[in-house]
Design a protein around this motif. Structure first.
Motif, PDB file in Angstrom:
ATOM      1  N   TYR A  49      18.932 -28.020   7.050  1.00 14.02           N
ATOM      2  CA  TYR A  49      18.839 -29.251   6.260  1.00 14.02           C
ATOM      3  C   TYR A  49      19.401 -30.449   7.032  1.00 14.02           C
ATOM      4  N   LEU A  50      20.492 -30.225   7.738  1.00 14.43           N
ATOM      5  CA  LEU A  50      21.141 -31.295   8.494  1.00 14.43           C
ATOM      6  C   LEU A  50      20.521 -31.499   9.879  1.00 14.43           C
ATOM      7  N   ASN A  51      19.462 -30.764  10.162  1.00 12.51           N
ATOM      8  CA  ASN A  51      18.777 -30.829  11.460  1.00 12.51           C
ATOM      9  C   ASN A  51      19.700 -30.514  12.636  1.00 12.51           C
ATOM     10  N   VAL A  52      20.695 -29.665  12.401  1.00  8.98           N
ATOM     11  CA  VAL A  52      21.576 -29.215  13.476  1.00  8.98           C
ATOM     12  C   VAL A  52      20.844 -28.193  14.329  1.00  8.98           C
ATOM     13  N   ILE A  53      20.036 -27.373  13.667  1.00 12.70           N
ATOM     14  CA  ILE A  53      19.207 -26.416  14.386  1.00 12.70           C
ATOM     15  C   ILE A  53      17.752 -26.629  13.997  1.00 12.70           C
ATOM     16  N   SER A  54      16.892 -26.259  14.920  1.00  9.27           N
ATOM     17  CA  SER A  54      15.464 -26.293  14.678  1.00  9.27           C
ATOM     18  C   SER A  54      14.895 -25.037  15.314  1.00  9.27           C
ATOM     19  N   ALA A  55      14.335 -24.178  14.507  1.00 13.33           N
ATOM     20  CA  ALA A  55      13.828 -22.905  15.023  1.00 13.33           C
ATOM     21  C   ALA A  55      12.646 -22.453  14.182  1.00 13.33           C
ATOM     22  N   PRO A  56      11.782 -21.638  14.777  1.00 13.54           N
ATOM     23  CA  PRO A  56      10.657 -21.088  14.011  1.00 13.54           C
ATOM     24  C   PRO A  56      11.162 -20.175  12.882  1.00 13.54           C
ATOM     25  N   PRO A  57      10.374 -20.013  11.836  1.00 14.66           N
ATOM     26  CA  PRO A  57      10.787 -19.166  10.708  1.00 14.66           C
ATOM     27  C   PRO A  57      11.165 -17.735  11.124  1.00 14.66           C
ATOM     28  N   ILE A  76      14.715 -17.805  12.389  1.00 11.11           N
ATOM     29  CA  ILE A  76      15.654 -17.970  11.269  1.00 11.11           C
ATOM     30  C   ILE A  76      15.811 -16.649  10.521  1.00 11.11           C
ATOM     31  N   ALA A  77      14.683 -15.987  10.254  1.00  6.19           N
ATOM     32  CA  ALA A  77      14.730 -14.685   9.576  1.00  6.19           C
ATOM     33  C   ALA A  77      15.494 -13.668  10.422  1.00  6.19           C
ATOM     34  N   SER A  78      15.303 -13.706  11.732  1.00  5.87           N
ATOM     35  CA  SER A  78      16.011 -12.778  12.619  1.00  5.87           C
ATOM     36  C   SER A  78      17.516 -13.042  12.618  1.00  5.87           C
ATOM     37  N   LEU A  79      17.912 -14.297  12.622  1.00  4.89           N
ATOM     38  CA  LEU A  79      19.332 -14.633  12.558  1.00  4.89           C
ATOM     39  C   LEU A  79      19.951 -14.122  11.260  1.00  4.89           C
ATOM     40  N   PRO A 130      27.301  -7.615  23.026  1.00  7.77           N
ATOM     41  CA  PRO A 130      26.054  -7.160  23.671  1.00  7.77           C
ATOM     42  C   PRO A 130      24.835  -8.016  23.321  1.00  7.77           C
ATOM     43  N   LEU A 131      24.884  -8.717  22.187  1.00  2.91           N
ATOM     44  CA  LEU A 131      23.768  -9.598  21.839  1.00  2.91           C
ATOM     45  C   LEU A 131      23.610 -10.731  22.855  1.00  2.91           C
ATOM     46  N   ILE A 132      24.688 -11.066  23.534  1.00  2.13           N
ATOM     47  CA  ILE A 132      24.625 -12.099  24.578  1.00  2.13           C
ATOM     48  C   ILE A 132      24.387 -11.453  25.942  1.00  2.13           C
ATOM     49  N   PHE A 133      25.192 -10.440  26.259  1.00  3.91           N
ATOM     50  CA  PHE A 133      25.203  -9.928  27.627  1.00  3.91           C
ATOM     51  C   PHE A 133      24.036  -9.016  27.985  1.00  3.91           C
ATOM     52  N   LEU A 134      23.521  -8.230  27.050  1.00  2.11           N
ATOM     53  CA  LEU A 134      22.402  -7.349  27.396  1.00  2.11           C
ATOM     54  C   LEU A 134      21.120  -8.122  27.714  1.00  2.11           C
ATOM     55  N   PRO A 135      20.729  -9.127  26.921  1.00  2.00           N
ATOM     56  CA  PRO A 135      19.547  -9.909  27.319  1.00  2.00           C
ATOM     57  C   PRO A 135      19.746 -10.631  28.654  1.00  2.00           C
ATOM     58  N   MET A 136      20.986 -11.035  28.937  1.00  2.00           N
ATOM     59  CA  MET A 136      21.253 -11.665  30.229  1.00  2.00           C
ATOM     60  C   MET A 136      21.048 -10.661  31.358  1.00  2.00           C
ATOM     61  N   ALA A 137      21.561  -9.448  31.167  1.00  2.96           N
ATOM     62  CA  ALA A 137      21.489  -8.433  32.218  1.00  2.96           C
ATOM     63  C   ALA A 137      20.072  -7.904  32.422  1.00  2.96           C
ATOM     64  N   PHE A 138      19.346  -7.670  31.343  1.00  6.88           N
ATOM     65  CA  PHE A 138      18.025  -7.053  31.450  1.00  6.88           C
ATOM     66  C   PHE A 138      16.896  -8.056  31.685  1.00  6.88           C
ATOM     67  N   TRP A 144      22.465 -17.500  28.285  1.00  7.40           N
ATOM     68  CA  TRP A 144      23.383 -17.179  27.193  1.00  7.40           C
ATOM     69  C   TRP A 144      23.193 -18.097  25.996  1.00  7.40           C
ATOM     70  N   ASP A 145      22.790 -19.340  26.224  1.00 10.77           N
ATOM     71  CA  ASP A 145      22.671 -20.258  25.094  1.00 10.77           C
ATOM     72  C   ASP A 145      21.488 -19.912  24.182  1.00 10.77           C
ATOM     73  N   VAL A 146      20.553 -19.112  24.685  1.00 11.63           N
ATOM     74  CA  VAL A 146      19.434 -18.659  23.853  1.00 11.63           C
ATOM     75  C   VAL A 146      19.898 -17.575  22.884  1.00 11.63           C
ATOM     76  N   THR A 147      20.809 -16.732  23.335  1.00  7.84           N
ATOM     77  CA  THR A 147      21.272 -15.624  22.498  1.00  7.84           C
ATOM     78  C   THR A 147      22.548 -15.948  21.718  1.00  7.84           C
ATOM     79  N   LEU A 148      23.199 -17.045  22.058  1.00  9.81           N
ATOM     80  CA  LEU A 148      24.432 -17.429  21.356  1.00  9.81           C
ATOM     81  C   LEU A 148      24.260 -17.524  19.837  1.00  9.81           C
ATOM     82  N   PRO A 149      23.168 -18.093  19.311  1.00  3.30           N
ATOM     83  CA  PRO A 149      23.019 -18.134  17.848  1.00  3.30           C
ATOM     84  C   PRO A 149      23.022 -16.736  17.197  1.00  3.30           C
TER      85      PRO A 149
END
Length: 149
Positions: free
Chosen positions: A24-32, A35-38, A112-120, A125-130
Motif C-alpha cells: 500500500y505504501l509502495n515500499v515494495i513492488s513485486a508480482p503477485p 507476494i504469495a511466495s513471501l 539458507p534462503l539467502i546463501f543457498l541461491p547465492m552458492a548454487f 543477496w538482495d534478491v533473496t533478502l525479502p
C-alpha cells in the motif's frame, strides 16, 4: 501455548498485514506470485519451531515439505530436493522447545534462503533478502505467541 491454528492465524495477521502495508505504501513492488511466495515462506517459518514434536503443526509442515520435495524431484532439481530433506530433518536433533524455540534460531535457520541461491545460482543477496525477512517474521511470530500464551 497456541496450537498450529493460532500460529497460522497470528502469522497471517502479522505477515499479511506487513505485506499489505508495504504494498500500500509502495515500499515494495513485486508480482503477485512473489507476494504469495513471501507469505507462504512466513507461514512455513511460523510452523517450523513445532516440527520437533508430534503435532498437527508438524504434520502440516512436513506434508507441505513432502509436496515441494516431490515437485523438485519431478522437475529433476535433485540438489534442491536433497537440501530440503536435510534441512527438514534438523528439528529432530533436539528436544521440544529446545533450540527451535530460541531467538538465535529465528535468525540462523532462515539463512539458507539467502546463501543457498547465492552458492548454487549466483543470485544476489538482495534478491533473496525479502524471503529471509519473511521467514524471520513468521518464525518470530511463533516465538512471540508462545511467550504471550
Amino acid at each position: 501455548m497456541p496450537g498450529y491454528k493460532g500460529h497460522l492465524t497470528g502469522c497471517t495477521v502479522v505477515a499479511g498485514g506487513a505485506l499489505a502495508g508495504l504494498l500500500y505504501l509502495n515500499v515494495i513492488s513485486a508480482p503477485p506470485l512473489t507476494i504469495a511466495s513471501l507469505f507462504a515462506v512466513a507461514l512455513m517459518a511460523t510452523m517450523f519451531p513445532d516440527t520437533d514434536t508430534e503435532s498437527k503443526g508438524q504434520n502440516f509442515f512436513y506434508a507441505i515439505m513432502a509436496i515441494v520435495d516431490v515437485i523438485l524431484i519431478i522437475n529433476k532439481e535433485y540438489e534442491w530436493a536433497a537440501l530440503l530433506g536435510l534441512f527438514a530433518m534438523l528439528p529432530s536433533l533436539g528436544k521440544h522447545r529446545g533450540w527451535t524455540h530460541t531467538w538465535w534460531a529465528m535468525l540462523v535457520v532462515p539463512l539458507p534462503l539467502i546463501f543457498l541461491p547465492m552458492a548454487f545460482f549466483h543470485t544476489p543477496w538482495d534478491v533473496t533478502l525479502p524471503f529471509y525477512i519473511a521467514a524471520v517474521v513468521g518464525y518470530g511470530t511463533h516465538l512471540v505467541l508462545d511467550t504471550l500464551f
